[in-house]
Design a protein around this motif. Structure first.
Motif, PDB file in Angstrom:
ATOM      1  N   GLY B  94      41.800 -58.336 -40.386  1.00 49.91           N
ATOM      2  CA  GLY B  94      43.003 -57.965 -41.124  1.00 49.91           C
ATOM      3  C   GLY B  94      44.260 -58.450 -40.439  1.00 49.91           C
ATOM      4  O   GLY B  94      45.298 -57.781 -40.467  1.00 49.91           O
ATOM      5  N   LYS B  95      44.163 -59.616 -39.799  1.00 50.43           N
ATOM      6  CA  LYS B  95      45.311 -60.100 -39.025  1.00 50.43           C
ATOM      7  C   LYS B  95      46.461 -60.519 -39.926  1.00 50.43           C
ATOM      8  O   LYS B  95      46.265 -61.234 -40.908  1.00 50.43           O
ATOM      9  CB  LYS B  95      44.888 -61.291 -38.157  1.00 50.43           C
ATOM     10  CG  LYS B  95      44.209 -60.869 -36.880  1.00 50.43           C
ATOM     11  CD  LYS B  95      43.999 -62.053 -35.969  1.00 50.43           C
ATOM     12  CE  LYS B  95      43.288 -61.594 -34.702  1.00 50.43           C
ATOM     13  NZ  LYS B  95      42.815 -62.689 -33.883  1.00 50.43           N
ATOM     14  N   CYS B  96      47.646 -60.105 -39.571  1.00 46.56           N
ATOM     15  CA  CYS B  96      48.840 -60.546 -40.274  1.00 46.56           C
ATOM     16  C   CYS B  96      50.034 -60.283 -39.363  1.00 46.56           C
ATOM     17  O   CYS B  96      49.860 -59.869 -38.221  1.00 46.56           O
ATOM     18  CB  CYS B  96      48.984 -59.822 -41.610  1.00 46.56           C
ATOM     19  SG  CYS B  96      48.785 -58.051 -41.496  1.00 46.56           S
ATOM     20  N   ARG B  97      51.244 -60.564 -39.878  1.00 46.74           N
ATOM     21  CA  ARG B  97      52.428 -60.389 -39.048  1.00 46.74           C
ATOM     22  C   ARG B  97      53.437 -59.507 -39.746  1.00 46.74           C
ATOM     23  O   ARG B  97      53.590 -59.564 -40.968  1.00 46.74           O
ATOM     24  CB  ARG B  97      53.079 -61.752 -38.766  1.00 46.74           C
ATOM     25  CG  ARG B  97      52.321 -62.606 -37.776  1.00 46.74           C
ATOM     26  CD  ARG B  97      53.101 -63.865 -37.452  1.00 46.74           C
ATOM     27  NE  ARG B  97      53.407 -64.631 -38.659  1.00 46.74           N
ATOM     28  CZ  ARG B  97      54.406 -65.502 -38.739  1.00 46.74           C
ATOM     29  NH1 ARG B  97      55.200 -65.711 -37.698  1.00 46.74           N
ATOM     30  NH2 ARG B  97      54.622 -66.176 -39.851  1.00 46.74           N
ATOM     31  N   MET B  98      54.148 -58.706 -38.960  1.00 48.50           N
ATOM     32  CA  MET B  98      55.294 -57.957 -39.485  1.00 48.50           C
ATOM     33  C   MET B  98      56.514 -58.818 -39.215  1.00 48.50           C
ATOM     34  O   MET B  98      56.719 -59.251 -38.070  1.00 48.50           O
ATOM     35  CB  MET B  98      55.392 -56.621 -38.740  1.00 48.50           C
ATOM     36  CG  MET B  98      56.502 -55.707 -39.222  1.00 48.50           C
ATOM     37  SD  MET B  98      56.175 -54.960 -40.835  1.00 48.50           S
ATOM     38  CE  MET B  98      54.869 -53.808 -40.457  1.00 48.50           C
ATOM     39  N   VAL B  99      57.274 -59.135 -40.257  1.00 50.43           N
ATOM     40  CA  VAL B  99      58.393 -60.074 -40.089  1.00 50.43           C
ATOM     41  C   VAL B  99      59.641 -59.591 -40.821  1.00 50.43           C
ATOM     42  O   VAL B  99      59.577 -58.741 -41.700  1.00 50.43           O
ATOM     43  CB  VAL B  99      58.039 -61.481 -40.641  1.00 50.43           C
ATOM     44  CG1 VAL B  99      56.816 -62.051 -39.933  1.00 50.43           C
ATOM     45  CG2 VAL B  99      57.834 -61.429 -42.139  1.00 50.43           C
ATOM     46  N   VAL B 100      60.760 -60.177 -40.423  1.00 50.79           N
ATOM     47  CA  VAL B 100      61.974 -60.108 -41.230  1.00 50.79           C
ATOM     48  C   VAL B 100      61.981 -61.361 -42.085  1.00 50.79           C
ATOM     49  O   VAL B 100      61.821 -62.475 -41.556  1.00 50.79           O
ATOM     50  CB  VAL B 100      63.234 -60.081 -40.343  1.00 50.79           C
ATOM     51  CG1 VAL B 100      64.494 -59.969 -41.222  1.00 50.79           C
ATOM     52  CG2 VAL B 100      63.181 -58.937 -39.339  1.00 50.79           C
ATOM     53  N   THR B 123      64.022 -50.094 -38.552  1.00 59.30           N
ATOM     54  CA  THR B 123      65.138 -49.493 -37.823  1.00 59.30           C
ATOM     55  C   THR B 123      65.044 -49.800 -36.335  1.00 59.30           C
ATOM     56  O   THR B 123      66.023 -50.189 -35.691  1.00 59.30           O
ATOM     57  CB  THR B 123      65.160 -47.963 -38.056  1.00 59.30           C
ATOM     58  OG1 THR B 123      65.180 -47.713 -39.455  1.00 59.30           O
ATOM     59  CG2 THR B 123      66.373 -47.324 -37.402  1.00 59.30           C
ATOM     60  N   GLU B 124      63.825 -49.621 -35.781  1.00 54.71           N
ATOM     61  CA  GLU B 124      63.657 -49.849 -34.341  1.00 54.71           C
ATOM     62  C   GLU B 124      63.839 -51.325 -33.986  1.00 54.71           C
ATOM     63  O   GLU B 124      64.410 -51.652 -32.944  1.00 54.71           O
ATOM     64  CB  GLU B 124      62.289 -49.336 -33.874  1.00 54.71           C
ATOM     65  CG  GLU B 124      62.272 -47.817 -33.803  1.00 54.71           C
ATOM     66  CD  GLU B 124      60.953 -47.237 -33.316  1.00 54.71           C
ATOM     67  OE1 GLU B 124      60.033 -48.027 -33.003  1.00 54.71           O
ATOM     68  OE2 GLU B 124      60.860 -46.008 -33.263  1.00 54.71           O
ATOM     69  N   HIS B 125      63.364 -52.201 -34.846  1.00 52.75           N
ATOM     70  CA  HIS B 125      63.497 -53.638 -34.564  1.00 52.75           C
ATOM     71  C   HIS B 125      64.978 -54.027 -34.472  1.00 52.75           C
ATOM     72  O   HIS B 125      65.403 -54.675 -33.520  1.00 52.75           O
ATOM     73  CB  HIS B 125      62.809 -54.454 -35.660  1.00 52.75           C
ATOM     74  CG  HIS B 125      63.099 -55.930 -35.584  1.00 52.75           C
ATOM     75  ND1 HIS B 125      62.546 -56.730 -34.601  1.00 52.75           N
ATOM     76  CD2 HIS B 125      63.903 -56.735 -36.327  1.00 52.75           C
ATOM     77  CE1 HIS B 125      62.994 -57.967 -34.756  1.00 52.75           C
ATOM     78  NE2 HIS B 125      63.817 -57.998 -35.792  1.00 52.75           N
ATOM     79  N   PHE B 126      65.766 -53.597 -35.459  1.00 53.60           N
ATOM     80  CA  PHE B 126      67.185 -53.991 -35.444  1.00 53.60           C
ATOM     81  C   PHE B 126      67.949 -53.246 -34.351  1.00 53.60           C
ATOM     82  O   PHE B 126      68.855 -53.809 -33.739  1.00 53.60           O
ATOM     83  CB  PHE B 126      67.806 -53.763 -36.825  1.00 53.60           C
ATOM     84  CG  PHE B 126      67.340 -54.783 -37.832  1.00 53.60           C
ATOM     85  CD1 PHE B 126      67.740 -56.109 -37.717  1.00 53.60           C
ATOM     86  CD2 PHE B 126      66.487 -54.448 -38.861  1.00 53.60           C
ATOM     87  CE1 PHE B 126      67.312 -57.064 -38.617  1.00 53.60           C
ATOM     88  CE2 PHE B 126      66.034 -55.387 -39.768  1.00 53.60           C
ATOM     89  CZ  PHE B 126      66.452 -56.702 -39.647  1.00 53.60           C
ATOM     90  N   ALA B 127      67.557 -51.976 -34.101  1.00 49.66           N
ATOM     91  CA  ALA B 127      68.235 -51.216 -33.053  1.00 49.66           C
ATOM     92  C   ALA B 127      68.051 -51.896 -31.698  1.00 49.66           C
ATOM     93  O   ALA B 127      68.979 -51.976 -30.891  1.00 49.66           O
ATOM     94  CB  ALA B 127      67.701 -49.778 -33.017  1.00 49.66           C
ATOM     95  N   CYS B 176      56.157 -58.312 -34.998  1.00 45.87           N
ATOM     96  CA  CYS B 176      54.950 -58.136 -34.171  1.00 45.87           C
ATOM     97  C   CYS B 176      53.718 -58.548 -34.962  1.00 45.87           C
ATOM     98  O   CYS B 176      53.771 -58.699 -36.186  1.00 45.87           O
ATOM     99  CB  CYS B 176      54.820 -56.691 -33.683  1.00 45.87           C
ATOM    100  SG  CYS B 176      54.733 -55.492 -35.005  1.00 45.87           S
ATOM    101  N   ASP B 177      52.621 -58.720 -34.226  1.00 44.70           N
ATOM    102  CA  ASP B 177      51.344 -59.036 -34.857  1.00 44.70           C
ATOM    103  C   ASP B 177      50.673 -57.741 -35.284  1.00 44.70           C
ATOM    104  O   ASP B 177      50.750 -56.723 -34.605  1.00 44.70           O
ATOM    105  CB  ASP B 177      50.427 -59.774 -33.876  1.00 44.70           C
ATOM    106  CG  ASP B 177      50.962 -61.173 -33.578  1.00 44.70           C
ATOM    107  OD1 ASP B 177      51.624 -61.741 -34.467  1.00 44.70           O
ATOM    108  OD2 ASP B 177      50.725 -61.669 -32.464  1.00 44.70           O
ATOM    109  N   ILE B 178      49.996 -57.800 -36.411  1.00 43.72           N
ATOM    110  CA  ILE B 178      49.315 -56.638 -36.964  1.00 43.72           C
ATOM    111  C   ILE B 178      47.835 -56.983 -37.097  1.00 43.72           C
ATOM    112  O   ILE B 178      47.490 -58.110 -37.452  1.00 43.72           O
ATOM    113  CB  ILE B 178      49.870 -56.311 -38.380  1.00 43.72           C
ATOM    114  CG1 ILE B 178      51.372 -56.070 -38.344  1.00 43.72           C
ATOM    115  CG2 ILE B 178      49.126 -55.147 -39.006  1.00 43.72           C
ATOM    116  CD1 ILE B 178      51.804 -54.821 -37.642  1.00 43.72           C
ATOM    117  N   SER B 179      46.983 -56.035 -36.755  1.00 41.88           N
ATOM    118  CA  SER B 179      45.563 -56.195 -37.051  1.00 41.88           C
ATOM    119  C   SER B 179      44.968 -54.805 -37.185  1.00 41.88           C
ATOM    120  O   SER B 179      45.650 -53.807 -36.973  1.00 41.88           O
ATOM    121  CB  SER B 179      44.866 -56.981 -35.936  1.00 41.88           C
ATOM    122  OG  SER B 179      45.131 -56.374 -34.701  1.00 41.88           O
ATOM    123  N   SER B 180      43.688 -54.746 -37.533  1.00 40.71           N
ATOM    124  CA  SER B 180      43.050 -53.445 -37.693  1.00 40.71           C
ATOM    125  C   SER B 180      42.569 -52.941 -36.338  1.00 40.71           C
ATOM    126  O   SER B 180      42.043 -53.691 -35.531  1.00 40.71           O
ATOM    127  CB  SER B 180      41.867 -53.552 -38.656  1.00 40.71           C
ATOM    128  OG  SER B 180      42.352 -53.794 -39.949  1.00 40.71           O
TER     129      SER B 180
END
Lengths: 437, 212
Positions: B94-100, B123-127, B176-180
C-alpha cells in the motif's frame, strides 16, 4: 400501557440529560454501578494497608507549575488547566497523583524518618479528546514508597501491588518488567529534539520508522543497530543474554544488569503467575529512572496497574531521595476480574411498619426492627408505606420485612421474577433468617 | 482465559486484496478472507486466526480497545489520529506518498488555504515550516478544491499521480511516505506474546523476502 408510560418516562429522562449535560469523558455511577468500583478500591487499599502503606487524601487540583515540576513535557498537553480567579494563577486538574505525593512529602513530611509508605485513591484527569480511548476520568488506587531505593524498594512495591490485584480476585495476570532508562541512555548525548524524534518510534516499537529517523540523524551504524534491536528484546529471561550482546559497549549495560537482578528476585519470590521482560519499553511519563512495572490481564486492553522507580522526582521538589510506586487502574481491574468475581446481590431490607390487618403504623415496632437489623450490620430503611414492593425493586433491596403484630415480622425475598415468601419470625430471629439467604 | 482466538483487524477493499498474498507467504491461509461475500468476521483457513473486516479508519480503534490483538493500518491514519499502539512491522504494501499538491506553477504562499482529509498532518507540516496555513477539512474529492477556488493547495495521498494529472494538479512538496503497518494492542502484544511473536516473525520474513 406500561410500555407507553415507560417510554414517555425515558424520553423525559433523556430530555433532562440533554438539558444538564456532562463534559466529554465524564460520568457518574449509580449506587449499583458504583458497587464494584468501591469494593475493588477497598480490597486494594486494604492490601496496601497490610503492607504498611497509610492512606492520604489529595486535592483535586493544584498549581500547574508545582504539578509540572514532577511531570515531563510530553504529557503536559494532556493536563486540564484553568486560571484561579482570585490569584490569576494557573491551576491544573491532577493528571497523575505521584507528583502530588512528592509535593506532600517534600512540604509536610520531609523531616519524618524514612522510608515513607503512603497510599492514595482518587480520580485523575487526562485530556485526550482526539483519541480512540478518550476516557478522561481514571480511578486509581496506588502506593508510594519514598526513601527506599534499589532492588529492595522495587520488590517491596511489587509485593504489595501483586498482593493487591490477587486479593481483588485477579488470578491470571502477567507482570511486565521494563526499564525507564535503557532506551533513553542510548540517546543521552543527542539534542532534546533528536531524542524526541527517536523516542516516539521506540515507544511504538516502530522499527522501520526508528531506523529511518536514526539514519537521517546520522547516527553510527552500531548505534542504529542497537536502537533497532530494542523493540524486539522482549519475552522471558532469555532476552537478557541477547540484550547484553547487543548493548555490550553502551551505557545501557549496567541498567540491563539491574533489571535482570529484579527479574530474578521477582521470579524467586513467585510474585506473579507469569513474568515477561521488555527491554525496549519506554513510558509516556518522563519521570521514570529505573525499572518499570505493569500488571497485564485479558479484558481491558490496557494495563490493570503500572508503576516504577523515579529516583530524581523528589530532587525536583528539593528533597532528593529514591522513590518507587505503583497505581492500580481500578476500572481496568474490574474489567479484568469481570464475571468471575461478580458480587452477589447485597443484603438490604426495606421495613414496612403498617401491618396489613390493622392499617395503622407501628412506629415503636418499626424502630425495634430497624435497630435489630443495624446491630447485625444489615443495611435497612423504613418504607413510607406506598407500594413497598415496587419501591424495593427500584432501589435494589433484597428483602421486604412486614410488621405483622407486636415483635413478629413476615419476610419477602425479592427475586428476578417476583417475590418469595420466607415466612414469619420473631424480630430477634430476623437477622438470622435474612442471613440464611 | 484466552477465550477469543488471535484476532487481526483488516481494512476492507483494496488494501485487503494487496495483503492477501503477503499473508499467504507468511503461512496464513486467506481463502475465506478473499471470498467475495459480506461477512465481516472471517477465519484463516486453519481457523487459528480470526479476521475482522473494517473500514480502514476504524482499524486502530478496534486494536486500541483490545477487541483485536493486531491490525493493519495505513500510516496516514496513524499520523492523523494519535493512537496508543505498538507498530512493530512496516508491511511495505500500500505504498504511497502524502504530499502538498496544487495547480502547476502555483507556489505555496505565506498564508495558503489548504483543503485536506488530513487536517492534523497538514497543520503540522505547515507549522514545522513556519507557514500559517488555513486548513479546510473536506471528506473526499479533495482535488476539486483548488479547481473551484475553495483552496490554494491540497494535502492528500498520492499513489500513481493519475488523479492529480487528470485534474491538472502537480506535487508541490512531499510530506512523508505512507505504507501499511502492522499495529498491536500494547497490553495484548505482551499477554499473547507466545501466539503473536511467531506470526510477526513469519510476516517479517515475508516482507523481507519481498524487499530482497
Amino acid at each position: 400501557m406500561d410500555q407507553v408510560t415507560s417510554s414517555a418516562a425515558q424520553l423525559r429522562a433523556g430530555l433532562q440529560a440533554l438539558a444538564h449535560p456532562l463534559p466529554g469523558g465524564m460520568r457518574d455511577l449509580l449506587p449499583w454501578e458504583a458497587r464494584q468500583q468501591l469494593h475493588l478500591s477497598r480490597v486494594v487499599l486494604k492490601a496496601f494497608e497490610l503492607h504498611g502503606f497509610q492512606q492520604v487524601i489529595l486535592p483535586a487540583f493544584e498549581y500547574a507549575d508545582v504539578l509540572e515540576q514532577g511531570l515531563g513535557p510530553i504529557e503536559a498537553n494532556s493536563v486540564l488547566r484553568f486560571v484561579e480567579p482570585e490569584t490569576g494563577e494557573v491551576v491544573a486538574l491532577r493528571p497523575d497523583m505521584t507528583p502530588q505525593v512528592a509535593r506532600l512529602v517534600a512540604t509536610r513530611l520531609a523531616s519524618e524518618p524514612g522510608p515513607v509508605r503512603l497510599s492514595y485513591r482518587g480520580s485523575v484527569l487526562r485530556r485526550r479528546h482526539e483519541r480512540a480511548r478518550h476516557q478522561q476520568q481514571v480511578v486509581q488506587a496506588g502506593i508510594e514508597l519514598v526513601g527506599r531505593g534499589g532492588l529492595a524498594g522495587d520488590l517491596e512495591v511489587l509485593e504489595a501491588a501483586t498482593h493487591a490485584v490477587r486479593r481483588a480476585g485477579l488470578e491470571r495476570f502477567v507482570l511486565d518488567l521494563g526499564h525507564g532508562r535503557i532506551a533513553s541512555s542510548l540517546l543521552d548525548d543527542l539534542s532534546a529534539e533528536a531524542r524526541e524524534r527517536l523516542l516516539e518510534p521506540l515507544t511504538q516499537k516502530d522499527q522501520a520508522e526508528l531506523v529511518r529517523r536514526a539514519e537521517k540523524l546520522g547516527l553510527s551504524a552500531a548505534r542504529v543497530r542497537a536502537l533497532a534491536a530494542l523493540p524486539e528484546l522482549q519475552g522471558g529471561g532469555e532476552v537478557f543474554d541477547a540484550a547484553r550482546r547487543l548493548l555490550a559497549d553502551t551505557a545501557a549495560l549496567p541498567l540491563v544488569d539491574e533489571l535482570q537482578l529484579l527479574h530474578r528476585a521477582v521470579e524467586e519470590a513467585g510474585l506473579a503467575p507469569s513474568v515477561v521482560v521488555d527491554i525496549g519499553e519506554t513510558r509516556p511519563f518522563a519521570y521514570y529512572t529505573g525499572p518499570l512495572f505493569q500488571v497485564l490481564a485479558e479484558g481491558p486492553g490496557q494495563a490493570v496497574g503500572s508503576g516504577g522507580r523515579y529516583d530524581t522526582l523528589y530532587e525536583r521538589f528539593g528533597v532528593p531521595r529514591p522513590a518507587a510506586g505503583f497505581a492500580v487502574h481500578v476500572n481496568n481491574l474490574g474489567w479484568a476480574v469481570g464475571d468471575a468475581q461478580r458480587l452477589g446481590i447485597p443484603l438490604r431490607a426495606l421495613v414496612v411498619s403498617s401491618p396489613a390487618a390493622s392499617g395503622t403504623a407501628d412506629a415503636a415496632g418499626a424502630a425495634e426492627v430497624l435497630g435489630t437489623l443495624r446491630t447485625a450490620e444489615i443495611p435497612c430503611a423504613l418504607s413510607d408505606g406506598t407500594n413497598p414492593l415496587d419501591y424495593a425493586r427500584a432501589w435494589r433491596y433484597s428483602h421486604v420485612v412486614w410488621l405483622t403484630s407486636a415483635r413478629r415480622v413476615r419476610v419477602s425475598q425479592l427475586t428476578s421474577d417476583g417475590e418469595r415468601d420466607r415466612g414469619e419470625v420473631d424480630v430477634v430471629e430476623l437477622p438470622a433468617r435474612l442471613l440464611a439467604g | 482465559m484466552s477465550t477469543r482466538p488471535l484476532t487481526l483487524a483488516i481494512p476492507k477493499g483494496r488494501v485487503s486484496k494487496a495483503l492477501a498474498p503477503l499473508l499467504e507467504r507468511a503461512g496464513v491461509g486467506t481463502q475465506n478472507l478473499v471470498a467475495n461475500d459480506r461477512r465481516l468476521v472471517r477465519e484463516s483457513d486453519d481457523g487459528s486466526l480470526r479476521f475482522l473486516l473494517l473500514k480502514p479508519d476504524d482499524v486502530p480503534t478496534y486494536v486500541e480497545y483490545g477487541v483485536a490483538d493486531l491490525g493493519i493500518s495505513g500510516r496516514d491514519v496513524l499520523l492523523e489520529r494519535r493512537y496508543d499502539l505498538y507498530q512493530p512491522l512496516d508491511l511495505g504494501v500500500g505504498k504511497c506518498r502524502m504530499v502538498v499538491a496544487g495547480p502547476a506553477g502555483v507556489s505555496v504562499g505565506a498564508r495558503p488555504r489548504v483543503a485536506t482529509k488530513f487536517p492534523r498532518i497538514a497543520t503540522e507540516h505547515f507549522a514545522r515550516k513556519g507557514v500559517q496555513a488555513e486548513v479546510i477539512y473536506v471528506g473526499g474529492s479533495v482535488e476539486l478544491a483548488p479547481l473551484v477556488g475553495l483552496s490554494d493547495v491540497i494535502v492528500d495521498i498520492v499513489e500513481s499521480g493519475a488523479t492529480l494529472r487528470e485534474n491538472d494538479l502537480v506535487v508541490l512538496e512531499p510530506i512523508c511516505d505512507i505504507s501499511s503497518v502492522l499495529v498491536a494492542n500494547r497490553s495484548l502484544y505482551k499477554l499473547r506474546h507466545a501466539q503473536i511473536a511467531p506470526l510477526v516473525a513469519r510476516l517479517r520474513a515475508a516482507v523481507e523476502a519481498d524487499g530482497a
